[in-house]
Structures are given as structure tokens and as C-alpha cells.
Design an enzyme around this catalytic site. Structure first.
Site, PDB file in Angstrom:
ATOM      1  N   CYS A 117      -0.283  -8.916  -2.504  1.00 25.87           N
ATOM      2  CA  CYS A 117      -0.786  -7.539  -2.642  1.00 25.87           C
ATOM      3  C   CYS A 117      -0.588  -6.971  -4.042  1.00 25.87           C
ATOM      4  O   CYS A 117      -1.274  -6.028  -4.439  1.00 25.87           O
ATOM      5  CB  CYS A 117      -0.109  -6.618  -1.625  1.00 25.87           C
ATOM      6  SG  CYS A 117      -0.379  -7.116   0.065  1.00 25.87           S
ATOM      7  N   HIS A 257      -1.026   0.857  -3.974  1.00 26.25           N
ATOM      8  CA  HIS A 257      -1.407  -0.136  -2.977  1.00 26.25           C
ATOM      9  C   HIS A 257      -1.301   0.514  -1.610  1.00 26.25           C
ATOM     10  O   HIS A 257      -0.343   1.236  -1.324  1.00 26.25           O
ATOM     11  CB  HIS A 257      -0.470  -1.348  -3.064  1.00 26.25           C
ATOM     12  CG  HIS A 257      -0.645  -2.284  -1.903  1.00 26.25           C
ATOM     13  ND1 HIS A 257      -1.875  -2.790  -1.546  1.00 26.25           N
ATOM     14  CD2 HIS A 257       0.244  -2.777  -0.993  1.00 26.25           C
ATOM     15  CE1 HIS A 257      -1.733  -3.561  -0.491  1.00 26.25           C
ATOM     16  NE2 HIS A 257      -0.471  -3.566  -0.129  1.00 26.25           N
ATOM     17  N   ASN A 287      -5.013  -2.191   5.029  1.00 20.34           N
ATOM     18  CA  ASN A 287      -4.396  -2.872   3.886  1.00 20.34           C
ATOM     19  C   ASN A 287      -5.306  -4.027   3.443  1.00 20.34           C
ATOM     20  O   ASN A 287      -5.441  -5.026   4.151  1.00 20.34           O
ATOM     21  CB  ASN A 287      -3.013  -3.377   4.318  1.00 20.34           C
ATOM     22  CG  ASN A 287      -2.261  -4.091   3.209  1.00 20.34           C
ATOM     23  OD1 ASN A 287      -2.832  -4.451   2.189  1.00 20.34           O
ATOM     24  ND2 ASN A 287      -0.977  -4.314   3.425  1.00 20.34           N
TER      25      ASN A 287
HETATM   26  O1  UT7 Z   1       1.017  -5.037   1.840  1.00 25.06           O
HETATM   27  C1  UT7 Z   1       2.404  -5.195   1.834  1.00 25.06           C
HETATM   28  C2  UT7 Z   1       2.903  -5.828   3.067  1.00 25.06           C
HETATM   29  N1  UT7 Z   1       2.904  -5.076   4.277  1.00 25.06           N
HETATM   30  C3  UT7 Z   1       3.552  -3.907   4.461  1.00 25.06           C
HETATM   31  O2  UT7 Z   1       3.969  -3.239   3.555  1.00 25.06           O
HETATM   32  C4  UT7 Z   1       3.803  -3.465   5.875  1.00 25.06           C
HETATM   33  C5  UT7 Z   1       5.199  -2.924   6.021  1.00 25.06           C
HETATM   34  N2  UT7 Z   1       5.584  -2.619   7.384  1.00 25.06           N
HETATM   35  C6  UT7 Z   1       5.037  -1.630   8.115  1.00 25.06           C
HETATM   36  O3  UT7 Z   1       4.106  -0.991   7.675  1.00 25.06           O
HETATM   37  C7  UT7 Z   1       5.644  -1.295   9.445  1.00 25.06           C
HETATM   38  O4  UT7 Z   1       6.888  -1.940   9.596  1.00 25.06           O
HETATM   39  C8  UT7 Z   1       4.732  -1.682  10.651  1.00 25.06           C
HETATM   40  C9  UT7 Z   1       3.544  -0.757  10.705  1.00 25.06           C
HETATM   41  C10 UT7 Z   1       4.286  -3.113  10.522  1.00 25.06           C
HETATM   42  C11 UT7 Z   1       5.501  -1.520  11.958  1.00 25.06           C
HETATM   43  O5  UT7 Z   1       5.996  -0.203  12.087  1.00 25.06           O
HETATM   44  P1  UT7 Z   1       7.509   0.041  12.521  1.00 25.06           P
HETATM   45  O6  UT7 Z   1       7.679   1.488  12.675  1.00 25.06           O
HETATM   46  O7  UT7 Z   1       8.384  -0.674  11.518  1.00 25.06           O
HETATM   47  O8  UT7 Z   1       7.550  -0.637  13.934  1.00 25.06           O
HETATM   48  P2  UT7 Z   1       8.448  -1.881  14.439  1.00 25.06           P
HETATM   49  O9  UT7 Z   1       7.984  -3.145  13.830  1.00 25.06           O
HETATM   50  O10 UT7 Z   1       9.877  -1.508  14.321  1.00 25.06           O
HETATM   51  O11 UT7 Z   1       8.074  -1.892  15.962  1.00 25.06           O
HETATM   52  C12 UT7 Z   1       8.326  -0.766  16.838  1.00 25.06           C
HETATM   53  C13 UT7 Z   1       7.738  -1.061  18.205  1.00 25.06           C
HETATM   54  C14 UT7 Z   1       8.117  -2.445  18.723  1.00 25.06           C
HETATM   55  O12 UT7 Z   1       8.317  -2.320  20.131  1.00 25.06           O
HETATM   56  P3  UT7 Z   1       9.825  -2.210  20.728  1.00 25.06           P
HETATM   57  O13 UT7 Z   1      10.515  -3.460  20.294  1.00 25.06           O
HETATM   58  O14 UT7 Z   1      10.400  -0.963  20.099  1.00 25.06           O
HETATM   59  O15 UT7 Z   1       9.575  -2.099  22.180  1.00 25.06           O
HETATM   60  C15 UT7 Z   1       6.883  -3.267  18.475  1.00 25.06           C
HETATM   61  O16 UT7 Z   1       6.740  -4.319  19.402  1.00 25.06           O
HETATM   62  O17 UT7 Z   1       6.310  -1.042  18.119  1.00 25.06           O
HETATM   63  C16 UT7 Z   1       5.782  -2.249  18.708  1.00 25.06           C
HETATM   64  N3  UT7 Z   1       4.527  -2.576  18.040  1.00 25.06           N
HETATM   65  C17 UT7 Z   1       3.354  -2.081  18.438  1.00 25.06           C
HETATM   66  N4  UT7 Z   1       3.024  -1.259  19.447  1.00 25.06           N
HETATM   67  C18 UT7 Z   1       1.732  -0.922  19.560  1.00 25.06           C
HETATM   68  C19 UT7 Z   1       4.339  -3.362  16.951  1.00 25.06           C
HETATM   69  N5  UT7 Z   1       3.042  -3.384  16.644  1.00 25.06           N
HETATM   70  C20 UT7 Z   1       2.399  -2.599  17.550  1.00 25.06           C
HETATM   71  C21 UT7 Z   1       1.059  -2.222  17.736  1.00 25.06           C
HETATM   72  N6  UT7 Z   1       0.769  -1.395  18.757  1.00 25.06           N
HETATM   73  N7  UT7 Z   1       0.075  -2.645  16.931  1.00 25.06           N
END
Ligand code: UT7
Length: 330
Positions: A117, A257, A287
Site C-alpha cells: 500500500c 492512503h 482500500n
Molecule cells: O492498507 C493497509 C492494510 N490494512 C489495514 O490498514 C487494515 C487495518 N485493520 C482494520 O482496518 C481493522 O482491524 C478491521 C476493519 C480489519 C477490523 O476491525 P476491528 O475493529 O479491528 O475488528 P476485529 O478484527 O477486532 O474484529 C471484531 C469482531 C470479531 O468478532 P468477535 O471475535 O468479536 O466475535 C470479528 O470476527 O468483528 C468480527 N468481524 C466481522 N463482523 C462482521 C470481522 N470482520 C467482520 C465483518 N463483518 N466483515
């Protein structure tokens, strides 16, 4: 800002976005997710997904042609053609060489420079160095990402985040006060496993088991990447501003980004830049990896969001880990 330090400027930009819009409602039909979750956790409402048969080079070609036309530069005038992509159409040869043939930039040497990225900013800094040394007059930098081709469409934690698109910029050696003012870059290869495609290369060739486990597709430790992204983009922005001799108050627009709205808000807050001076298009495109910044710059320039004399800060972060920030004077 020191005029003597400005060595190269962007003189034309272009972009290509596939026509097909894929909304969060479309995502709900694919994986266990909701529009509400995606919007609240990321800020994304929809993204563009290329039709089957679209190629990474093909998207880059459209963006590059637009950038050359915008700059009033002919293909023959380009001295160096650099491509950033994490989604090459094939491993050999480079996407840049395919583009060179398609564009007719016969006098340019062409190569890919991959930094996920952060790739557009890394490429810009190499182009700037080349021009500043007087090795050539015109550089073409293209970032083209067909992310939908490397996503595991059964993994809701990644497939909702990314979109397809391409952006391009033409650079010339600068003779005035406009151009790239400063950069700051960093990498940390010890954290490579946080965002990667485990199989499909030499170390782990794709076999039947890897195929079934989708190990050739993107895997990401989202929460860890999130923390690293905030830290790195804040740090890089602070360093780039310091090198330019300015503060967030002097920044007319931040064009970052586009990975996650919460990352943008945290980076802007740290740099003391209010959100009305932050350009956001991730709600429309998701993204697009290294294509995010050049697409956003092109939109800003064409829509008048960036005016002559404006100071712009662009921070980025990606797999590698890689990160950086660039200050421009337009
Ligand atoms: O381009 C550079 C690289 N990428 C990034 O910079 C991305 C960086 N990361 C992020 O943007 C965030 O960490 C995410 C958007 C990927 C995830 O958000 P988060 O607030 O960190 O959520 P999490 O991974 O801690 O997950 C929270 C919950 C989990 O469920 P439990 O374990 O709490 O029951 C996940 O399983 O959300 C669940 N989850 C979803 N639920 C609905 C993960 N993805 C989804 C989804 N829909 N698409």
C-alpha cells in the site's frame, strides 16, 4: 519550505476505476457481515470490483494515458516508467514492461517497485531521485491494483475491505517552488506475517492443500495491522512535516492512503489536522492498496480541492510492513 530542496513535481495525474459498484449490501449476500458493521468499523460503503477479464496492466494503461494527456506529455518523452502493484497479471516479466509496450513509451526503461500500500509513495521518491540527479526529464509512476483477484471471498475479515483501481502521475524535474518537499519512510520485515499471501511463491509453491485453504489469497491480522498503521502513519507524518519545516497547521489538505476511517481520524488528530482538511474516498472505493493515493490526488486536482500553492501531506502504510509520508507543494 526551502525552495532549493524541491527537485521534482507532479505535472499530470490520471485514474481508472472499474464501472461495477459492489455495495455493502452485495457483501451481505456473500459473507456473514452487515452494512452497519462495515460502515462503523471501516467507513466503507461500496467499492469497485473489476469485471472478469480485466487486467492489472489494462487498468494501469487507462490511468497512465489520462495522466500523460493531463501533463501534455507524449509517450516518447517518458524517460522512466515505474509501476507499483501487489497484483501483477503474471510473475514474469514486470507489469511496467507490459505497460511500456501498450503505451508506446519506447524511450523509457521500465520496472516494478513493490511496497504494497505504500508503493506509490516509494515509487515517487525513486522517480524524484532519478529526476533530481538529472538522469532524465520525465517520469511516469503508475499504481494499479486488482485486489479482487487476490481476496479470499469467504473471509469476511478481508474481502469487505478492498477494491480495484489504478492511479498515475507524471513527474518532471522542478524549476520552481512546486514539487515534492519532503519524504519519510520506514519498513519492518519482522512483521511480514501480519499481512501476506502465504503460498504461491518459491518458498511455498501452491499445492492442492494450499489451494483448498486459500493460502494464495490475502491473510491479515486486522487488529495488529490497525495498531501498527496508526503508529507508523502518525510517526511518518510527523517526520515528513518536520523535514519540510512545517506543522499540521500549514497543511491545506491531507490526502492519505485509504484503509480505514478510524486510522485516518487518528493520523489527522495526531498531526493536528481537522477532518475537514482530510480527503476521504474510501467510502466509495474501499482500500485500493497503492492506487489509493494517486486516485485521491487525481480527484482532488480535477475537482479543485487542491489549488496552486497548496501544501499536501500524504501518509501511507502497508504490508511488509512498509510506511511513509510525503509533503507536496502544488
Ligand atoms: O492498507 C493497509 C492494510 N490494512 C489495514 O490498514 C487494515 C487495518 N485493520 C482494520 O482496518 C481493522 O482491524 C478491521 C476493519 C480489519 C477490523 O476491525 P476491528 O475493529 O479491528 O475488528 P476485529 O478484527 O477486532 O474484529 C471484531 C469482531 C470479531 O468478532 P468477535 O471475535 O468479536 O466475535 C470479528 O470476527 O468483528 C468480527 N468481524 C466481522 N463482523 C462482521 C470481522 N470482520 C467482520 C465483518 N463483518 N466483515
Amino acid at each position: 519550505m526551502s525552495r532549493a530542496e524541491i527537485r521534482a513535481e507532479i505535472v499530470g495525474t490520471g485514474r481508472y476505476l472499474p464501472e461495477r459498484v459492489f455495495t455493502n449490501a452485495d457483501m451481505e449476500r456473500l459473507v456473514e457481515t452487515s452494512d452497519e458493521w462495515i460502515r462503523e468499523r471501516t467507513g466503507i460503503r461500496e467499492r469497485r470490483i473489476a469485471e472478469e477479464g480485466t487486467t492489472t496492466a489494462g487498468m494501469g494503461l487507462e490511468a497512465a494515458r489520462e495522466a500523460l494527456a493531463d501533463a501534455g506529455v507524449t509517450p516518447e518523452e517518458v524517460d522512466v516508467l515505474m509501476v507499483s502493484t501487489a497484483t501483477p497479471d503474471r510473475w514474469l516479466p514486470s507489469t511496467a514492461c507490459e505497460l511500456q509496450a501498450a503505451l508506446g513509451t519506447h524511450n523509457a526503461f521500465a520496472f516494478d517497485l513493490h511496497a504494497a500500500c505504500s508503493g506509490f509513495l516509494y515509487n515517487l521518491s525513486m522517480a524524484e531521485g532519478y529526476l533530481a540527479l538529472g538522469k532524465g526529464d520525465v517520469a511516469l509512476v503508475v499504481a494499479t491494483e486488482l485486489m479482487s483477484g487476490i481476496l479470499n471471498w469467504e473471509d469476511r475479515a478481508t474481502c469487505v475491505l478492498f477494491g480495484d483501481g489504478a492511479g498515475a502521475a507524471v513527474l518532471r524535474r522542478s524549476e520552481g517552488e512546486r514539487g515534492i518537499v519532503s519524504h519519510h519512510f520506514g519498513s519492518d520485515g519482522t512483521l511480514a506475517g501480519l499481512l501476506h499471501r502465504p503460498a504461491g511463491g518459491i518458498r511455498k509453491p501452491l499445492d492442492q492443500e494450499g489451494l483448498l485453504k486459500r493460502e494464495h489469497m490475502v491473510q491479515m491480522a486486522g487488529r495488529e495491522i490497525f495498531k501498527s498503521a496508526v503508529r507508523a502513519m502518525c510517526d511518518a507524518s510527523a517526520h515528513a512535516l518536520e523535514k519540510a519545516g512545517i506543522t499540521g497547521d500549514d497543511v491545506d489538505l491531507m490526502v492519505p492512503h485509504q484503509a480505514n476511517m478510524r486510522i485516518l481520524e487518528a493520523t489527522a488528530r495526531y498531526a493536528k489536522i481537522p477532518m475537514d482538511r482530510v480527503y476521504v474516498n474510501l467510502d466509495r472505493y474501499g482500500n485500493m492498496s497503492s492506487a489509493s493515493i494517486p486516485v485521491a490526488l487525481d480527484e482532488c486536482l480535477r475537482e479543485g480541492r487542491i489549488q496552486p500553492g497548496d501544501t499536501v501531506l500524504s501518509p501511507a502504510f502497508g504490508a511488509g510492513l512498509t510506511w511513509g509520508a510525503t509533503v507536496f507543494q502544488f
